[in-house]
Design a protein around this motif. Structure first.
Motif, short mmCIF file in Angstrom:
data_model
loop_
_atom_site.label_atom_id
_atom_site.label_comp_id
_atom_site.label_asym_id
_atom_site.label_seq_id
_atom_site.Cartn_x
_atom_site.Cartn_y
_atom_site.Cartn_z
N ALA A 86 -25.34 53.77 -24.05
CA ALA A 86 -24.38 54.77 -23.56
C ALA A 86 -25.06 56.14 -23.46
CB ALA A 86 -23.17 54.83 -24.49
N ALA A 87 -25.82 56.50 -24.50
CA ALA A 87 -26.55 57.78 -24.46
C ALA A 87 -27.64 57.73 -23.40
CB ALA A 87 -27.15 58.07 -25.84
N TRP A 88 -28.33 56.57 -23.31
CA TRP A 88 -29.39 56.44 -22.30
C TRP A 88 -28.80 56.56 -20.90
CZ3 TRP A 88 -31.37 51.35 -24.96
CH2 TRP A 88 -31.99 51.68 -26.19
N ALA A 89 -27.64 55.95 -20.69
CA ALA A 89 -27.01 55.97 -19.37
C ALA A 89 -26.63 57.41 -18.99
CB ALA A 89 -25.78 55.06 -19.34
N ARG A 91 -28.02 60.15 -20.08
CA ARG A 91 -29.28 60.85 -19.78
C ARG A 91 -29.78 60.47 -18.39
NH1 ARG A 91 -32.72 63.84 -23.04
NH2 ARG A 91 -33.54 64.19 -20.96
N ASP A 92 -29.68 59.19 -18.07
CA ASP A 92 -30.15 58.69 -16.77
C ASP A 92 -29.35 59.30 -15.61
OD1 ASP A 92 -32.27 56.90 -15.89
OD2 ASP A 92 -30.67 55.78 -14.89
N MET A 93 -28.08 59.62 -15.88
CA MET A 93 -27.24 60.28 -14.87
C MET A 93 -27.57 61.76 -14.77
SD MET A 93 -23.45 59.07 -16.00
CE MET A 93 -22.57 59.90 -14.67
N GLY A 94 -28.32 62.25 -15.73
CA GLY A 94 -28.67 63.67 -15.74
C GLY A 94 -27.85 64.49 -16.72
N VAL A 95 -26.96 63.84 -17.50
CA VAL A 95 -26.13 64.57 -18.47
C VAL A 95 -26.95 64.86 -19.73
CG1 VAL A 95 -24.09 64.45 -19.96
CG2 VAL A 95 -23.98 63.59 -17.60
N ARG A 96 -26.95 66.13 -20.16
CA ARG A 96 -27.69 66.50 -21.38
C ARG A 96 -26.77 67.11 -22.43
NH1 ARG A 96 -33.19 68.85 -22.10
NH2 ARG A 96 -32.79 67.65 -23.98
N CYS A 97 -25.51 67.34 -22.06
CA CYS A 97 -24.58 67.92 -23.02
C CYS A 97 -23.18 67.39 -22.77
CB CYS A 97 -24.61 69.45 -22.87
SG CYS A 97 -23.33 70.28 -23.84
N VAL A 98 -22.49 66.96 -23.84
CA VAL A 98 -21.10 66.54 -23.73
C VAL A 98 -20.27 67.47 -24.60
CG1 VAL A 98 -19.45 64.63 -23.88
CG2 VAL A 98 -21.86 64.14 -23.48
N ILE A 99 -19.18 67.99 -24.02
CA ILE A 99 -18.28 68.87 -24.77
C ILE A 99 -16.96 68.13 -24.93
CG2 ILE A 99 -17.10 71.11 -24.74
CD1 ILE A 99 -19.34 72.04 -22.74
N ALA A 100 -16.46 67.98 -26.15
CA ALA A 100 -15.21 67.25 -26.37
C ALA A 100 -14.56 67.71 -27.68
CB ALA A 100 -15.50 65.75 -26.44
N PRO A 101 -13.25 67.42 -27.84
CA PRO A 101 -12.58 67.78 -29.10
C PRO A 101 -13.08 66.96 -30.29
CG PRO A 101 -10.98 67.36 -27.34
CD PRO A 101 -12.31 66.88 -26.85
N SER A 102 -13.55 65.71 -30.03
CA SER A 102 -14.14 64.91 -31.12
C SER A 102 -14.99 63.80 -30.52
CB SER A 102 -13.05 64.32 -32.02
OG SER A 102 -12.20 63.46 -31.28
N PHE A 103 -15.93 63.31 -31.34
CA PHE A 103 -16.85 62.25 -30.92
C PHE A 103 -16.83 61.13 -31.95
CE2 PHE A 103 -18.50 66.09 -29.00
CZ PHE A 103 -18.85 65.67 -27.72
N CYS A 111 -26.76 60.28 -29.70
CA CYS A 111 -27.03 61.39 -28.78
C CYS A 111 -28.16 62.28 -29.30
CB CYS A 111 -25.76 62.23 -28.55
SG CYS A 111 -24.62 61.38 -27.46
N VAL A 112 -28.10 62.61 -30.59
CA VAL A 112 -29.14 63.48 -31.17
C VAL A 112 -30.53 62.88 -30.97
CG1 VAL A 112 -29.92 64.67 -33.25
CG2 VAL A 112 -27.49 64.23 -32.91
N LYS A 113 -30.59 61.53 -31.12
CA LYS A 113 -31.90 60.86 -30.99
C LYS A 113 -32.44 60.91 -29.57
CE LYS A 113 -31.25 58.95 -35.13
NZ LYS A 113 -32.00 59.36 -36.30
N ASN A 114 -31.57 61.28 -28.62
CA ASN A 114 -31.99 61.27 -27.23
C ASN A 114 -31.91 62.65 -26.58
OD1 ASN A 114 -32.49 58.29 -26.41
ND2 ASN A 114 -30.69 58.25 -27.73
N GLY A 115 -31.92 63.67 -27.40
CA GLY A 115 -31.93 65.02 -26.86
C GLY A 115 -30.65 65.39 -26.14
N LEU A 116 -29.56 64.72 -26.51
CA LEU A 116 -28.27 64.97 -25.88
C LEU A 116 -27.39 65.73 -26.86
CD1 LEU A 116 -26.89 61.88 -23.94
CD2 LEU A 116 -25.63 64.01 -24.13
N LYS A 171 -33.18 69.54 -35.10
CA LYS A 171 -33.82 68.37 -34.48
C LYS A 171 -33.82 68.49 -32.96
CE LYS A 171 -32.93 64.98 -38.07
NZ LYS A 171 -32.01 63.95 -38.56
N LEU A 172 -32.67 68.90 -32.41
CA LEU A 172 -32.57 69.00 -30.95
C LEU A 172 -33.50 70.08 -30.42
CD1 LEU A 172 -28.70 68.61 -30.54
CD2 LEU A 172 -30.43 67.16 -29.44
#
Lengths: 211, 473
Positions: A86-89, A91-103, A111-116, A171-172
């Motif tokens: 999911a994180a790789w996908a 990133r592959d779409m070009g997304v580097r940041c997700v903003i949400a009320p909760s994860f 996400c942290v492991k993938n620079g997201l 880490k990021l």
């Protein structure tokens, strides 16, 4: 790992709650042994109908959001399966940041492991950002997510501060390989294993020989 | 004053700095889908697997369940992934159970079965349903592939401690209800995000009265409530299950281990950050109507009206769910026509689950036009069922009896729903497209799945069990 310092990009709004990792990347895409190329199947059930036609109402198919680097999502984003695909996908779409009320917990650590970067903000703030990304002359405009200063600058010039776990931020920003950091503690790991062996001597006869 | 989770955490801290800790992992379970990139990472960095003896690999997600599977796996991508697991285990010296071994099965079924899973352990796997093993009083949770690589290389994980949450049902589960009904009711009550950032400990007679199989069903679904892990304190039921298993301590060592395991239970007076209380006596058999496991209702209920949800996000989600599920608000759940029944998965693929379904099906035929797939959770479960003649019951009823694997729970192998098909499933997730693109999933218990197979509709299983009791009296 690619460092995350600051990102200026288009933001795409997806105001749905409980977006699970099966929606982000379906199981049929999980047969790969690689980390890249998953973007084409990302959000497939949202992007295409049963006949394989692109749904125009889906934000990921709209020209103004093409190449979006920021995803503004609903609560409990990334719930369900632990698939890092999911994180790789994303990133592959070009997304580097997700903003949400909760994860969801596992998704957030993937996400942290993938620079997201996952930015958690109150529901009302996320709603306001999603409106900016969706409505009027700010739709398709650029947002800047600055991890160093811990704030988001919106297309209309507004500034939204955010809090982030210090270790995660470090880490990021450093783009660190944290396996190396753990291996540097090999002495402590060995000492723990010996201590543990003494504290639980009964483990001596607990042995699963598979082969 | 410490909780079970506090104690498990404290026992495994290698190093800590404030909230950041390095946690030691006792057992790492590995399967074919989330591991290839991790092994590739090790190879790229020239790192070995630190503790092969604490690692156990088995293929489960991708494996076909048809009897001819050992001869030819038609799906080339799936086959490559299975071959990669075998080759990686050989290269890195990781213990590996191949597909044609009778101990093969779903990783969360075989861990406990082999006695690899024990109280007091930390257990991880690149699979969110690792929470299953919490039934033993082990801290068990799913991880991503980068973390799989991290554990392979270091046998540790850098982590931040979760909060403590208790889900309490003090009264015993009413007759005719199962662990799955309890698990679904808990998910509905806590909500899909209610457990985020927490580890849930299940407390009270409704939970402690369950067998180990039932406890595994409950802890399995902790992740569906967003929790990092689910836990139950180990007790006599746990010790009796572990005793004599291949990986368990032997002789006097076992007694010493039990003495240690007893000390894991939450101290009287220990506080939880969050508590949720249920009354088991109020429950009826559960079924889901939507596309989140939190969308569970009693079978006696009706498809809800999205407008009945106060929260606008929930309203929108319910509307989208009903659209996808092809359901109309107000329709009684009891009576919704189904096409397929899936009995299996790490939630409900154990012997007790097969017995519960077989008890309903025995001497009956499934409805015309309904397809039922029975997929045992492991080779050992399959063999035990066959010794008891359960396979004959399923076959005589018209169901298909298959080889072990994850199968139609996530549709990675050829067992998938066709678009629009509606399935009563004993698995854990009713997500959009989970059982195949366009497939519609209603989560139920094994007994409810069997009842649905018989009538071709979602059905209150108590109708059958009552007739059965009446016949016996």
């Amino acid at each position: 790992m690619e460092k995350f310092l600051s990102l200026t990009a288009v933001a795409v709004p997806l105001p749905m709650i409980n977006v699970d990792t099966d929606i982000i990347i379906p199981a049929r895409a999980l047969k790969t042994t690689a980390r890249d190329g998953l973007g084409t199947l990302a959000f497939h059930a949202l992007r295409f109908d049963g006949e394989g036609n692109a749904r125009e109402v889906c934000v990921f198919n709209q020209a103004r959001y093409r190449g979006a680097g920021i995803l503004i999502a609903g609560a409990n984003f990334g719930c369900g399966s632990s698939r890092e695909h999911a994180a790789w996908a994303l990133r592959d779409m070009g997304v580097r940041c997700v903003i949400a009320p909760s994860f969801a917990d596992i998704f957030a650590s993937n996400c942290v492991k993938n620079g997201l970067l996952c930015v958690t903000l109150p529901q009302a703030t996320v709603d306001a950002l999603a409106r900016l990304a969706a409505e009027g002359n700010t739709a398709g405009g650029l947002f800047t997510v600055d991890l160093e200063r811990q704030c988001i600058t919106t297309p209309d010039g507004g500034v939204v501060p955010f809090a982030v776990d210090a270790a995660k931020r470090g880490k990021l920003m450093a783009g660190l390989d944290d396996i190396g950091a753990t291996l540097a503690r090999a002495g402590e790991i060995e000492a723990f294993e010996q201590r543990r062996g003494r504290a639980e001597p009964w483990r001596a006869s607990a042995r699963l020989d598979v082969v | 004053m410490k909780t079970l989770y506090d104690k498990l955490w404290d026992r495994h801290v290698v190093w800590a700095d404030g909230a950041e800790a390095l946690l030691y992992i006792d057992l790492h379970l590995v399967h074919e889908v989330t591991s290839p990139q991790a092994f590739a990472g090790l190879r790229g960095a020239g790192r070995p697997v630190r503790a092969p003896s604490r690692t156990l690999a088995v293929p489960d997600h991708n494996v076909p369940t048809t009897p001819d599977r050992s001869h030819a796996i038609k799906d080339a991508e799936g086959r490559r992934q299975l071959e990669a697991l075998a080759a990686n285990c050989r290269e890195f010296g990781v213990p590996y159970i191949p597909m044609d071994d009778m101990r093969q099965g779903i990783v969360h079924v075989i861990g406990p079965e082999l006695g690899a899973t024990m109280p007091g352990m930390t257990i991880v796997c690149g699979d969110s349903h690792t929470s299953t093993h919490g039934a033993f009083g082990a801290l068990a949770f799913g991880i991503g592939t980068s973390e799989v690589e991290h554990v392979l290389a270091t046998q540790c994980l850098p982590m931040r401690k979760s909060l403590n949450m208790a889900v309490i049902a003090e009264d015993p589960l009413p007759p005719g209800l199962t662990a799955k009904d309890l698990a679904l009711a808990v998910t509905a009550k806590v909500g899909a995000a209610g457990g985020v950032g927490h580890v849930i400990e299940y407390r009270g007679a409704a939970f402690t009265g369950l067998s180990m199989e039932g406890r595994m069903t409950v802890c399995n679904m902790a992740i569906e409530a967003g929790a990092r892990a689910g836990l139950m304190a180990p007790d006599e039921t746990t010790f009796a299950y572990v005793h004599g298993r291949a990986g368990a301590p032997r002789g006097a060592d076992f007694d010493r281990a039990v003495e240690d395991w007893r000390s894991l239970a939450t101290d009287a007076g220990a506080a939880y950050d969050k508590e949720v209380v249920l009354t088991a006596a109020d429950l009826a058999p559960q079924v889901t109507w939507g596309t989140s496991p939190e969308d569970a209702l009693p079978i006696t209920g009706r498809v809800p009206d999205p407008d009945s949800f106060a929260d606008p996000d929930k309203r929108a989600a319910a509307k989208a769910s009903l659209d996808y599920m092809g359901l109309t608000p107000g329709t009684p759940l009891n009576g919704i026509v189904i096409d397929k029944v899936f009995l299996g998965s790490c939630t409900n693929g154990r012997i007790e689950d097969l017995r519960a379904a077989a008890a309903v099906l025995r001497g009956r035929k499934i409805a015309a036009g309904v397809g039922m797939l029975v997929v045992p959770g492991s080779g050992q479960v399959k063999a035990a069922a066959e010794r008891e003649g359960l396979d004959a019951v399923f076959r005589a009823a018209g169901a298909e009896w298959r080889e072990p694997g994850c199968s139609m729970c996530l549709g990675m192998n050829p067992d998938v729903l066709k678009p629009g098909e509606r399935c009563a499933a004993t698995s854990n997730r009713n997500f959009v497209g989970r059982q195949g693109p366009g497939g519609r999933t209603h989560l139920v218990s094994p007994a409810m799945a069997a009842a649905a197979a018989l009538t071709g509709r979602l059905t209150d299983v108590r109708k059958f069990t009552q007739v059965h009791e009446w016949k016996n009296s």
